[in-house]
Design a protein around this motif. Structure first.
Motif, PDB file in Angstrom:
ATOM      1  N   VAL A 170       0.844  -1.202   0.000  1.00 28.00           N
ATOM      2  CA  VAL A 170       0.000   0.000   0.000  1.00 28.00           C
ATOM      3  C   VAL A 170       0.878   1.249   0.000  1.00 28.00           C
ATOM      4  O   VAL A 170       1.989   1.246   0.531  1.00 28.00           O
ATOM      5  N   GLU A 171       0.357   2.309  -0.596  1.00 29.36           N
ATOM      6  CA  GLU A 171       1.150   3.527  -0.756  1.00 29.36           C
ATOM      7  C   GLU A 171       1.175   4.400   0.499  1.00 29.36           C
ATOM      8  O   GLU A 171       2.101   5.194   0.685  1.00 29.36           O
ATOM      9  N   HIS A 172       0.164   4.277   1.342  1.00 26.33           N
ATOM     10  CA  HIS A 172       0.036   5.192   2.481  1.00 26.33           C
ATOM     11  C   HIS A 172      -0.592   4.439   3.644  1.00 26.33           C
ATOM     12  O   HIS A 172      -1.512   3.638   3.466  1.00 26.33           O
ATOM     13  N   ILE A 173      -0.100   4.702   4.837  1.00 27.23           N
ATOM     14  CA  ILE A 173      -0.641   4.077   6.045  1.00 27.23           C
ATOM     15  C   ILE A 173      -0.857   5.153   7.098  1.00 27.23           C
ATOM     16  O   ILE A 173       0.054   5.923   7.412  1.00 27.23           O
ATOM     17  N   SER A 174      -2.080   5.229   7.617  1.00 27.59           N
ATOM     18  CA  SER A 174      -2.373   6.079   8.768  1.00 27.59           C
ATOM     19  C   SER A 174      -2.444   5.168   9.992  1.00 27.59           C
ATOM     20  O   SER A 174      -3.193   4.182   9.989  1.00 27.59           O
ATOM     21  N   TYR A 175      -1.680   5.503  11.010  1.00 22.67           N
ATOM     22  CA  TYR A 175      -1.498   4.628  12.177  1.00 22.67           C
ATOM     23  C   TYR A 175      -1.863   5.438  13.421  1.00 22.67           C
ATOM     24  O   TYR A 175      -1.060   6.192  13.942  1.00 22.67           O
ATOM     25  N   TYR A 176      -3.121   5.273  13.861  1.00 17.38           N
ATOM     26  CA  TYR A 176      -3.684   6.129  14.897  1.00 17.38           C
ATOM     27  C   TYR A 176      -3.809   5.400  16.233  1.00 17.38           C
ATOM     28  O   TYR A 176      -4.129   4.213  16.285  1.00 17.38           O
ATOM     29  N   SER A 177      -3.628   6.162  17.294  1.00 12.30           N
ATOM     30  CA  SER A 177      -3.905   5.646  18.633  1.00 12.30           C
ATOM     31  C   SER A 177      -5.394   5.810  18.945  1.00 12.30           C
ATOM     32  O   SER A 177      -5.996   6.833  18.606  1.00 12.30           O
ATOM     33  N   LEU A 178      -5.986   4.812  19.560  1.00 11.27           N
ATOM     34  CA  LEU A 178      -7.379   4.912  19.994  1.00 11.27           C
ATOM     35  C   LEU A 178      -7.536   6.056  20.992  1.00 11.27           C
ATOM     36  O   LEU A 178      -6.767   6.168  21.948  1.00 11.27           O
ATOM     37  N   ILE A 179      -8.514   6.894  20.761  1.00 13.46           N
ATOM     38  CA  ILE A 179      -8.878   7.947  21.710  1.00 13.46           C
ATOM     39  C   ILE A 179     -10.318   7.694  22.147  1.00 13.46           C
ATOM     40  O   ILE A 179     -11.216   7.593  21.304  1.00 13.46           O
ATOM     41  N   LEU A 180     -10.517   7.573  23.432  1.00 11.73           N
ATOM     42  CA  LEU A 180     -11.871   7.352  23.951  1.00 11.73           C
ATOM     43  C   LEU A 180     -12.605   8.697  24.009  1.00 11.73           C
ATOM     44  O   LEU A 180     -12.274   9.559  24.819  1.00 11.73           O
ATOM     45  N   GLU A 181     -13.571   8.866  23.131  1.00  4.49           N
ATOM     46  CA  GLU A 181     -14.342  10.103  23.087  1.00  4.49           C
ATOM     47  C   GLU A 181     -15.572   9.984  23.983  1.00  4.49           C
ATOM     48  O   GLU A 181     -16.171   8.919  24.105  1.00  4.49           O
ATOM     49  N   GLU A 182     -15.937  11.092  24.604  1.00  4.86           N
ATOM     50  CA  GLU A 182     -17.087  11.094  25.504  1.00  4.86           C
ATOM     51  C   GLU A 182     -18.359  10.631  24.790  1.00  4.86           C
ATOM     52  O   GLU A 182     -18.568  10.928  23.619  1.00  4.86           O
ATOM     53  N   LYS A 183     -19.177   9.910  25.516  1.00  2.00           N
ATOM     54  CA  LYS A 183     -20.505   9.456  25.084  1.00  2.00           C
ATOM     55  C   LYS A 183     -20.449   8.344  24.034  1.00  2.00           C
ATOM     56  O   LYS A 183     -21.486   7.970  23.476  1.00  2.00           O
ATOM     57  N   THR A 184     -19.261   7.822  23.744  1.00  2.00           N
ATOM     58  CA  THR A 184     -19.205   6.641  22.887  1.00  2.00           C
ATOM     59  C   THR A 184     -19.377   5.397  23.759  1.00  2.00           C
ATOM     60  O   THR A 184     -19.175   5.437  24.981  1.00  2.00           O
ATOM     61  N   LEU A 185     -19.743   4.285  23.122  1.00  2.00           N
ATOM     62  CA  LEU A 185     -19.931   3.043  23.879  1.00  2.00           C
ATOM     63  C   LEU A 185     -18.645   2.612  24.575  1.00  2.00           C
ATOM     64  O   LEU A 185     -18.658   2.182  25.733  1.00  2.00           O
ATOM     65  N   MET A 186     -17.526   2.752  23.890  1.00  2.00           N
ATOM     66  CA  MET A 186     -16.268   2.293  24.479  1.00  2.00           C
ATOM     67  C   MET A 186     -15.880   3.143  25.676  1.00  2.00           C
ATOM     68  O   MET A 186     -15.311   2.634  26.654  1.00  2.00           O
ATOM     69  N   ASP A 187     -16.161   4.431  25.626  1.00  2.00           N
ATOM     70  CA  ASP A 187     -15.889   5.287  26.780  1.00  2.00           C
ATOM     71  C   ASP A 187     -16.750   4.864  27.962  1.00  2.00           C
ATOM     72  O   ASP A 187     -16.270   4.772  29.102  1.00  2.00           O
ATOM     73  N   LYS A 188     -18.008   4.543  27.690  1.00  2.00           N
ATOM     74  CA  LYS A 188     -18.931   4.088  28.741  1.00  2.00           C
ATOM     75  C   LYS A 188     -18.430   2.777  29.347  1.00  2.00           C
ATOM     76  O   LYS A 188     -18.384   2.614  30.567  1.00  2.00           O
ATOM     77  N   TRP A 189     -18.032   1.861  28.496  1.00  2.00           N
ATOM     78  CA  TRP A 189     -17.559   0.559  28.985  1.00  2.00           C
ATOM     79  C   TRP A 189     -16.273   0.695  29.796  1.00  2.00           C
ATOM     80  O   TRP A 189     -16.078   0.000  30.783  1.00  2.00           O
ATOM     81  N   TYR A 190     -15.413   1.618  29.363  1.00  2.00           N
ATOM     82  CA  TYR A 190     -14.155   1.819  30.089  1.00  2.00           C
ATOM     83  C   TYR A 190     -14.429   2.372  31.491  1.00  2.00           C
ATOM     84  O   TYR A 190     -13.846   1.918  32.477  1.00  2.00           O
ATOM     85  N   ILE A 191     -15.335   3.344  31.570  1.00  2.00           N
ATOM     86  CA  ILE A 191     -15.690   3.924  32.867  1.00  2.00           C
ATOM     87  C   ILE A 191     -16.291   2.857  33.779  1.00  2.00           C
ATOM     88  O   ILE A 191     -16.029   2.830  34.986  1.00  2.00           O
ATOM     89  N   GLU A 192     -17.083   1.953  33.195  1.00  2.00           N
ATOM     90  CA  GLU A 192     -17.731   0.889  33.976  1.00  2.00           C
ATOM     91  C   GLU A 192     -16.804  -0.277  34.266  1.00  2.00           C
ATOM     92  O   GLU A 192     -17.192  -1.226  34.959  1.00  2.00           O
TER      93      GLU A 192
END
Length: 378
Positions: A184-206
């Protein structure tokens, strides 16, 4: 004529990923036709304002633009081609998810002048994909990547994520190896950011999910940097890597603080020393356009002080950093004359590298960039 980047927001998708906080709506197909009509109406309202600009890049994002039928994307692009200055257009990108691509859509994309496909893969570990709410599998990606190549697309980006729940450095290594092997010509390699009010943020808090610790997350990042550089990719922005000459031209508009305009729900623009953004609800967006007015919910003036700060903050995202001559040519003052104390402070702390030509982050500075950004804000 001045150069312009265009962003088009498609707020539809097949399902909402657990980490997603973008303005997007799953399974609302009944709204698509009307939305495209209004989006084109919005572009029409900008024709006079944009007649002094040459469109250099178009980026179709979302949501999942590839969720729509190809004809919808075609309607938007054909209107732009006929009504705006596109003689020097260089790059047209569409974001996609593997499960929504097929040969028919890709053939239409080619006909409509799309020359860059960005595929949201995130991982090639099916267990991790399921855990973050992705609806595709690794095989979906391989199948559609092959389709894309067979239809002669020569500029493909793959989005990958690290720092996912239960992800290991070995997972990152295996995914990166497999993606690089495809060329592939290009790769974007991002760190997960837990944004407020997303399911994953809720699960992390719980306490329902556990994320890699900060040290492991940083190790994942630096492993990716070293691995991709060793494979011939240029690390040109904090989270982006490209083969020679294949940097994303559209994103460079953002990072180099060039003018861009966004069309569609919640789209942002930066034009004529103003930053403005659209309504994020269909009803408000439609009502404003029915009134023959731009669907802007809010705007702010960018004074010289703020422009200088944003130029430095965005420019430092680039690995090559800020070119001192370019800064002086734009603002008729040296960056050190404004932020000399800040630069010296972080140079002494080992976060900034400064010479006669540039100001850029050190490897340690990339990890602690937010600390520097705070001191650059007016």
């Amino acid at each position: 004529m001045k150069e312009l980047g265009i962003y088009i927001h498609i707020p539809f998708c097949s399902s909402k990923c657990y980490y997603c906080d973008f303005v997007s709506f799953p399974h609302q197909d009944d709204k698509i036709d009307r939305y495209i009509d209004y989006l084109i109406t919005e572009i029409k309202e900008y024709r006079e304002l944009l007649k002094e600009y040459n469109v250099k890049t178009i980026f179709i994002g979302g949501g999942t633009p590839s969720y729509l039928e190809g004809k919808h994307i075609g309607r938007i692009l054909e209107y732009i081609y006929k009504n705006l200055n596109v003689d020097t257009l260089e790059e047209v990108t569409i974001e996609s998810n593997p499960e929504t691509l097929n040969r028919e859509k890709l053939k239409l994309y080619k006909e409509y002048g799309i020359n860059r496909i960005s595929i949201g893969v995130q991982s090639l570990n099916d267990y991790l994909l399921k855990a973050i709410g992705r609806t595709h599998t690794s095989m979906d990606f391989y199948r559609n990547f092959e389709l894309t190549r067979n239809l002669d697309f020569k500029n493909i980006n793959v989005d990958l994520m690290f720092g996912l729940p239960n992800q290991t450095i070995k997972d990152c290594e295996e995914t990166l190896e497999k993606v690089v092997k495809l060329g592939v010509e290009h790769i974007s390699y991002y760190s997960l950011i837990l944004e407020e009010k997303t399911l994953m943020d809720k699960w992390y808090i719980e306490g329902k999910i556990k994320l890699p610790g900060e040290d492991i997350e940083r190790e994942m990042y630096h492993f990716g940097i070293n691995f991709l550089k060793n494979q011939g990719y240029k690390h040109y922005e904090i989270s982006n890597f490209a083969k020679a000459g294949m940097e994303c031209k559209h994103n460079l508009f953002y990072w180099q603080l060039k003018p861009y305009v966004g069309f569609g729900l919640a789209a942002h623009s930066n034009l004529n020393h103003k930053r403005f953004w659209n309504f994020n609800k269909f009803k408000d967006y439609y009502n404003r356009l029915d009134e023959k007015r731009l669907p802007i919910v809010e705007e702010e003036n960018i004074d010289r002080e703020m422009e200088v700060a944003e130029y430095l903050i965005m420019g430092l995202r680039l690995i090559e950093g800020i070119n001192k001559n370019a800064f002086f040519n734009r603002f008729k003052i040296k960056a050190e004359d404004i932020y000399g104390d800040v630069f010296e402070k972080y140079k002494e702390q080992g976060l900034l590298y400064i010479d006669d030509e540039c100001i850029r982050f050190t490897p340690r500075g990339l990890d602690l960039s937010n600390i520097v950004y705070v001191d650059l804000l007016p």
